[in-house]
Design an enzyme around this catalytic site. Structure first.
Site, PDB file in Angstrom:
ATOM      1  N   ARG A 149     -11.517  -0.987   2.725  1.00 55.42           N
ATOM      2  CA  ARG A 149     -10.385  -0.987   1.784  1.00 55.42           C
ATOM      3  C   ARG A 149      -9.108  -0.409   2.371  1.00 55.42           C
ATOM      4  O   ARG A 149      -8.026  -0.650   1.859  1.00 55.42           O
ATOM      5  CB  ARG A 149     -10.746  -0.193   0.533  1.00 55.42           C
ATOM      6  CG  ARG A 149     -11.229  -1.051  -0.593  1.00 55.42           C
ATOM      7  CD  ARG A 149     -11.387  -0.223  -1.815  1.00 55.42           C
ATOM      8  NE  ARG A 149     -12.610   0.549  -1.674  1.00 55.42           N
ATOM      9  CZ  ARG A 149     -13.559   0.627  -2.585  1.00 55.42           C
ATOM     10  NH1 ARG A 149     -13.413   0.040  -3.730  1.00 55.42           N
ATOM     11  NH2 ARG A 149     -14.643   1.308  -2.371  1.00 55.42           N
ATOM     12  N   ASN A 164       6.485  17.172 -17.966  1.00 54.79           N
ATOM     13  CA  ASN A 164       6.792  17.247 -16.540  1.00 54.79           C
ATOM     14  C   ASN A 164       6.703  15.859 -15.903  1.00 54.79           C
ATOM     15  O   ASN A 164       7.577  15.449 -15.133  1.00 54.79           O
ATOM     16  CB  ASN A 164       5.835  18.224 -15.848  1.00 54.79           C
ATOM     17  CG  ASN A 164       6.146  18.372 -14.380  1.00 54.79           C
ATOM     18  OD1 ASN A 164       7.278  18.661 -14.009  1.00 54.79           O
ATOM     19  ND2 ASN A 164       5.147  18.175 -13.550  1.00 54.79           N
ATOM     20  N   ARG A 204       9.101  11.009 -13.558  1.00 54.68           N
ATOM     21  CA  ARG A 204       8.815   9.585 -13.357  1.00 54.68           C
ATOM     22  C   ARG A 204       9.608   8.630 -14.243  1.00 54.68           C
ATOM     23  O   ARG A 204       9.598   7.430 -13.994  1.00 54.68           O
ATOM     24  CB  ARG A 204       7.324   9.319 -13.543  1.00 54.68           C
ATOM     25  CG  ARG A 204       6.462  10.151 -12.629  1.00 54.68           C
ATOM     26  CD  ARG A 204       6.789   9.915 -11.178  1.00 54.68           C
ATOM     27  NE  ARG A 204       5.980  10.786 -10.337  1.00 54.68           N
ATOM     28  CZ  ARG A 204       6.359  11.277  -9.175  1.00 54.68           C
ATOM     29  NH1 ARG A 204       7.550  10.982  -8.701  1.00 54.68           N
ATOM     30  NH2 ARG A 204       5.583  12.049  -8.480  1.00 54.68           N
ATOM     31  N   ASN A 231      -1.942  17.447 -20.938  1.00 55.97           N
ATOM     32  CA  ASN A 231      -1.511  18.079 -22.185  1.00 55.97           C
ATOM     33  C   ASN A 231      -0.012  17.820 -22.357  1.00 55.97           C
ATOM     34  O   ASN A 231       0.618  17.187 -21.502  1.00 55.97           O
ATOM     35  CB  ASN A 231      -1.851  19.577 -22.190  1.00 55.97           C
ATOM     36  CG  ASN A 231      -1.170  20.342 -21.064  1.00 55.97           C
ATOM     37  OD1 ASN A 231      -0.142  19.917 -20.536  1.00 55.97           O
ATOM     38  ND2 ASN A 231      -1.757  21.465 -20.684  1.00 55.97           N
ATOM     39  N   ALA A 232       0.576  18.286 -23.452  1.00 53.64           N
ATOM     40  CA  ALA A 232       1.984  18.008 -23.755  1.00 53.64           C
ATOM     41  C   ALA A 232       2.906  18.529 -22.654  1.00 53.64           C
ATOM     42  O   ALA A 232       3.860  17.857 -22.257  1.00 53.64           O
ATOM     43  CB  ALA A 232       2.364  18.615 -25.101  1.00 53.64           C
ATOM     44  N   ARG A 233       2.620  19.701 -22.126  1.00 54.97           N
ATOM     45  CA  ARG A 233       3.459  20.273 -21.062  1.00 54.97           C
ATOM     46  C   ARG A 233       3.410  19.414 -19.789  1.00 54.97           C
ATOM     47  O   ARG A 233       4.425  19.149 -19.162  1.00 54.97           O
ATOM     48  CB  ARG A 233       3.015  21.710 -20.761  1.00 54.97           C
ATOM     49  CG  ARG A 233       3.955  22.453 -19.873  1.00 54.97           C
ATOM     50  CD  ARG A 233       3.677  23.915 -19.950  1.00 54.97           C
ATOM     51  NE  ARG A 233       3.243  24.365 -18.626  1.00 54.97           N
ATOM     52  CZ  ARG A 233       2.679  25.510 -18.388  1.00 54.97           C
ATOM     53  NH1 ARG A 233       2.413  26.336 -19.366  1.00 54.97           N
ATOM     54  NH2 ARG A 233       2.353  25.859 -17.171  1.00 54.97           N
TER      55      ARG A 233
END
Length: 196
Positions: free
Chosen positions: A113, A135, A140, A129-131
């Site tokens: 591969r 980030n 992005r 999680n939300a944090r």
């Protein structure tokens, strides 16, 4: 006529006009194996330059072909130029052939591969999680992020805003919530830079 294409007859010639010309060309190229020279690339380039609106529709066919045949994606910059797409296709074809030769010679698939391109599609599962999401979105969703990960981040942001609109109200590229770009000289120019 059986294909449902609309044309006119003139002196034993079939004439396809405007949108009918696009539909006829799509009929020809849909389902074609673009990795083998059973067609004239030069003729295709000529059609693209002479029929307005054809390239955009052909691009969809090419993207689906690349996904189906090579399990790969077509990068944004390469999409802009039909000649670049065919250079990319040659590379995908060579990589796939080399991969199959390695596997057939007894090399483990996991090691073979390594010859495949970065654009090979894969499925990922991740937990954030939300944090972590904040980030991720800050990094992005920015225009400077690679196009594919930026598209994924924007789709994810859209989904989390449906579930928790208040929590993710200010999530995304930092410039959108700040009103200026914190990237300094690396700014994409969409928002003004930070004042010194």
């Amino acid at each position: 006529m059986q294909a449902g294409l609309k044309f006119e007859m003139e002196n034993e010639k079939l004439l396809f006009r405007k949108d009918n010309a696009i539909e006829f060309c799509l009929f020809i190229y849909e389902g074609m194996d673009f990795s083998y020279n059973l067609f004239s690339k030069e003729k295709l380039f000529q059609i693209i330059s002479s029929i307005k609106g054809f390239y955009e529709k052909l691009l969809f066919i090419l993207e689906e072909y690349i996904k189906r045949k090579y399990y790969s994606t077509l990068p944004e910059d390469i999409k802009k130029d039909i000649k670049a797409i065919f250079i990319y296709l040659d590379g995908l074809k060579g990589a796939k052939e080399a991969y199959l030769k390695l596997v057939n010679s007894g090399v483990d698939k996991e090691d073979a591969r390594y010859i495949l391109p970065m654009g090979t599609m894969t499925n990922i599962v991740m937990t954030m999680n939300a944090r972590s999401l904040y980030n991720f979105f800050a990094l992005r969703c920015c225009n400077r992020a690679q196009s594919e990960i930026r598209e994924l981040a924007n789709l994810m942001l859209k989904e989390v805003k449906k579930i928790a609109p208040t929590l993710f109200e200010k999530a995304g590229a930092p410039c959108e919530s700040l009103g200026y770009c914190p990237e300094g000289d690396l700014s994409c120019g969409r928002f003004p830079g930070m004042n010194p």
